[in-house]
Design a protein around this motif. Structure first.
Motif, short mmCIF file in Angstrom:
data_model
loop_
_atom_site.label_atom_id
_atom_site.label_comp_id
_atom_site.label_asym_id
_atom_site.label_seq_id
_atom_site.Cartn_x
_atom_site.Cartn_y
_atom_site.Cartn_z
N PHE A 24 10.52 20.11 42.66
CA PHE A 24 10.00 20.95 43.87
C PHE A 24 9.57 20.18 45.08
N TYR A 25 9.51 20.97 46.27
CA TYR A 25 9.37 20.14 47.37
C TYR A 25 8.23 20.92 48.21
N TYR A 26 7.36 20.42 49.01
CA TYR A 26 6.35 20.84 49.91
C TYR A 26 6.74 21.97 50.69
N ASP A 27 6.81 23.19 50.86
CA ASP A 27 7.28 24.17 51.90
C ASP A 27 6.39 24.38 53.05
N LYS A 28 6.70 23.63 54.00
CA LYS A 28 5.74 23.78 55.27
C LYS A 28 6.20 25.09 56.03
#
Length: 114
Positions: A24-28
């Motif tokens: 997962f990645y931080y979804d800004k």
């Protein structure tokens, strides 16, 4: 056919480190001051060896709410038959998409509830 887009799913442990280790990645683009979303992308339908549709799983780490979206790779437009399965003749495509989405959910450890 199961409507995955409207089913409820959950991931038991929603810690930042665990999400990052899964991919997962931080979804800004969808996060705010109140809600922090982490997203995970994966191919759900390919033509040849090129993905033509992608799945996107987004988790709100403040309340654990999980969203599953499918979109066309070329335009980033949502794939409407994934959300509205009663119209059209998309059964064969949706079968492949649903199978791939469910396989990815199992791989990550996300389970259905309710």
């Amino acid at each position: 056919m199961e409507q995955i887009a409207y089913s409820k799913y959950r991931l038991k442990r929603i810690e930042k480190e665990k999400l990052l280790s899964i991919g997962f990645y931080y979804d800004k683009s969808i996060s705010s001051r109140e809600s922090h979303y982490y997203s995970y992308q994966f191919p759900v339908y390919t033509i040849g060896n090129k993905p033509s549709m992608m799945g996107l799983i987004s988790i709100d780490t403040t309340d654990g709410e999980l969203f599953i979206n499918v979109y066309k790779t070329s335009s980033k437009e949502s794939y409407a038959p994934f959300y509205q399965t009663t119209y059209g003749n998309y059964h064969a495509v949706l079968e492949v998409i649903n199978r791939n989405v469910l396989a990815e959910l199992r791989k990550i450890g996300i389970e259905r509830y309710e």
